[in-house]
Design a protein around this motif. Structure first.
Motif: not given
Ligand code: ATP
Ligand code: MG
Ligand code: MG
Ligand code: MG
Length: 476
Positions: A28-29, A37-38, A290-295
Motif C-alpha cells: 500500500m506504499h 505497488v506493482n 494484502l491483509i498483512n499490509d493493512g487492506v
C-alpha cells in the motif's frame, strides 16, 4: 533451492557489489497512480525523476508486488500471479548498461557454490531494443552469441511512464525451458517455452512530449542515467525447482495440495480442476499478503480487489465441490510457507485470519441469498421450457448479490441450462459505462494522467507506474 534462499542469494549478491539492501515497501506504499505497488522501482520513483536525492547510489530489494491486471491470467499461464516478488537492483546515476548486463549475467549463470543461480548459459536468450547497439555489444562481450540476441521494437522494449519524464530501452532475459514446451525460435516465437525472468531498464533519456507509449519526442539524454531491474522471484524459483509453473513452488504448492485433498481431486489429472486449484493457491496467498499490509475487504479501490481475490478463491473451491468454509483450512498453510521471508505474518496472524474468515462468512451468506433467486430463475426457465437463462437474471445475481458469472453458468449447466452471455455482457458494459461517466463527472473530467500532470506542474514528485495504470476494480 527454496524460494527464500533464492531471495537471500539475490540480495547478498548485490550487497557484495556495493548495493544497499532496502526492505520491501508495503503493497500500500503511497503512489497516487497505483492501487498497489506493482514493481520494485515504485518506492524509488522520487529518486529516478530527480525529485529527491537518493540516500545511496546503488540499492537492492525484493519488493512485494500485486498486479490486478494479471488476474485473468492466473492459473492459465505458467507465469502470472496476482501477488509476486520482484528482485531488483537499482543505480541512481551510478553504474549503467555495461555493469547492469554484467551483473545479471554473473548472477544468472555463475556457479551455485559461489552464491549464484547456475543457469546453463546455453539456455539463456535476451532481447534488446532495435538500434540499441550498446546493449547488444555488452551482451556479446559477456559471451552471448548473436543468434540468441533478438531485436524488438518500442512496444516491447522501451520503458516510459506515459508522460514526460525519464524513459529508455530495456533488455529482457529469457530461459529456454526446452522443446517439450514449444517451438524453437526464441522469445520472439514462444513466451511459454522461453520464459522471461528478468527485465533490465536503461533509463537514459528525458522525454518531452509523449503521445503514446511508442510515440514520443526525446528532449535530451539524461546527464546521469539510471538502472532499474526486475527479476521475478517466483519465475526463477520454478526454473530452479524444476517445476512446470509458478504455482508449484515451495511457497505456493502446499495450498494446492490441501485444496486438492479437500476437494478429493488429484492435481495434474484434469486441466480445468488444475486451473481452479492454482487460482485458489494464488488468491489465498495474495489475499493474505494484502491483509498483512493493512487492506480490508470493501466495495471500492483496494478493498474491492481484496474482496474479489478472496471470493474468487472461495468460489473456485465451490466449483471443485467444496461447500464448507475453506479459508481456515488454507490460510495457515500459506502463512507457514511465507513465514521465512515475512516474519510479520505470524505476529499479525490473529488480525489477518479474522479479516479473511469474516469475508468468507459474508460471501457464504451472499451465496445463500443468491441461490434462492437462482432457483426461482431456473424453475421459471424450466416452466417455459427455455434452455437459456436470461442474461438479465445473471446480471441481477451478479449486481445485487455479488454472484460471479461463471458460478451462475456452472450452476445453470447442472440444470441443463445455458446463460445468455451476450445479454449479460451487454448489461455489464452498460453498467461500467455508467460508472465511468459518474466517476468522470465527480472528478470534473480529469483522468488520472491529467491529475498527475497537474501535480507534476505543481512541483510534486509523482509519476505513472512501471506498467499500466491499475484502476480496474471490478469484483469477480
Ligand atoms: P510478462 O511479459 O511475462 O507479463 P512483464 O514484461 O509484464 O512480464 P515486467 O513488468 O518486465 O514483467 O516485470 C519484471 C519481471 O517481473 C518479469 O521479468 C517477471 O519475471 C516478473 N513478473 C511480472 N509480472 C509477473 C506476474 N504477474 N507474476 C509473477 N512474476 C511476474
Ligand atoms: Mg505482464
Ligand atoms: Mg514481458
Ligand atoms: Mg518485462
Amino acid at each position: 533451492m527454496k524460494t527464500a534462499e533464492i531471495r537471500r542469494r539475490f540480495l547478498d549478491f548485490f550487497v557484495r557489489n556495493d548495493h544497499t539492501e532496502v526492505p520491501s515497501a508495503s503493497l500500500m506504499h503511497h503512489d497516487p497512480t497505483l492501487l498497489f505497488v506493482n514493481a520494485g522501482m515504485v518506492p524509488f520513483k522520487p529518486y529516478f525523476i530527480g525529485a529527491e536525492d537518493a540516500p545511496y547510489a546503488r540499492a537492492t530489494s525484493v519488493q512485494k508486488c500485486v498486479r490486478t491486471l494479471d488476474i485473468e491470467e492466473v492459473g492459465k499461464t505458467t507465469r502470472h500471479g496476482t501477488f509476486f516478488q520482484m528482485n531488483g537492483n537499482f543505480s541512481f546515476g551510478d553504474y549503467f548498461k555495461e555493469e547492469a548486463i554484467a551483473y545479471a549475467w554473473e548472477f544468472s549463470t555463475g556457479a551455485v557454490e559461489d552464491g549464484n543461480l547456475g543457469f546453463d548459459p546455453e539456455r539463456i536468450w535476451v532481447t534488446v531494443l532495435d538500434g540499441d547497439e550498446e546493449a547488444e555489444a555488452y551482451w556479446k562481450s559477456v559471451g552471448m552469441p548473436a543468434d540468441r540476441i533478438q531485436h524488438r521494437g518500442l512496444a516491447d522494449n522501451y520503458w516510459n511512464m506515459g508522460v514526460p519524464g525519464p524513459g529508455g530501452p530495456c533488455s529482457e532475459i529469457y530461459f529456454d525451458r526446452g522443446p517439450e514446451y514449444g517451438p524453437d525460435g526464441g522469445p520472439e516465437a514462444d513466451e511459454d517455452r522461453f520464459l522471461e525472468f528478468w527485465n533490465l531498464v536503461f533509463m537514459q533519456e528525458e522525454l518531452a512530449t509523449v503521445r503514446s507509449k511508442t510515440d514520443f519526442d526525446v528532449a535530451r539524454p539524461l546527464p546521469r542515467p539510471n538502472i532499474d531491474t526486475g527479476m521475478g522471484l517466483e519465475r526463477v524459483a520454478y526454473l530452479m525447482q524444476g517445476k512446470q509453473n509458478m504455482y508449484e513452488i515451495d511457497q505456493v504448492f502446499p495450498v494446492i495440495s490441501r485444496a486438492a485433498e479437500l476437494s478429493g481431486r488429484e492435481y495434474g489429472a484434469d486441466a480445468t480442476s488444475d486451473v481452479r486449484l492454482r487460482v485458489v493457491a494464488d488468491h489465498v496467498r495474495s489475499g493474505m499478503m494484502l491483509i498483512n499490509d493493512g487492506v480490508t475487504p470493501g466495495n471500492e479501490g483496494r478493498g474491492y480487489v481484496l474482496r474479489r481475490l478472496l471470493r474468487r478463491a472461495v468460489r473456485a473451491m465451490r466449483l471443485l465441490g467444496v461447500t464448507d468454509p475453506v479459508l481456515p483450512e488454507l490460510f495457515p498453510l500459506s502463512r507457514d510457507v511465507m513465514a521465512d521471508s515475512y516474519t510479520e505474518i505470524a505476529e499479525q496472524w490473529q488480525r489477518i485470519s479474522d479479516v479473511a474468515y469474516a469475508e468468507e462468512d459474508a460471501f457464504r451468506r451472499t451465496l445463500e441469498a443468491g441461490t434462492q433467486i437462482f432457483d426461482v430463475a431456473v424453475s421459471d426457465a424450466k416452466k417455459s421450457q427455455a434452455s437459456v437463462l436470461p442474461g438479465a437474471q445473471a446480471f441481477q445475481l451478479h449486481d445485487t448479490y455479488g454472484f460471479p458469472i461463471d458460478l451462475t453458468m456452472e450452476m445453470a449447466a447442472e440444470h441443463g441450462l445455458k446463460v445468455d452471455r451476450d445479454e449479460f455482457s451487454r448489461l455489464m458494459t452498460e453498467q461500467r459505462e455508467r460508472a465511468k461517466a459518474d466517476a468522470k463527472a465527480k472528478k470534473g473530467g480529469a483522468t488520472n494522467v491529467e491529475a498527475y500532470r497537474e501535480l507534476r506542474h505543481g512541483g510534486e514528485s509523482t509519476f505513472i507506474g512501471y506498467t499500466e495504470l491499475e484502476t480496474d476494480a471490478r469484483v469477480l
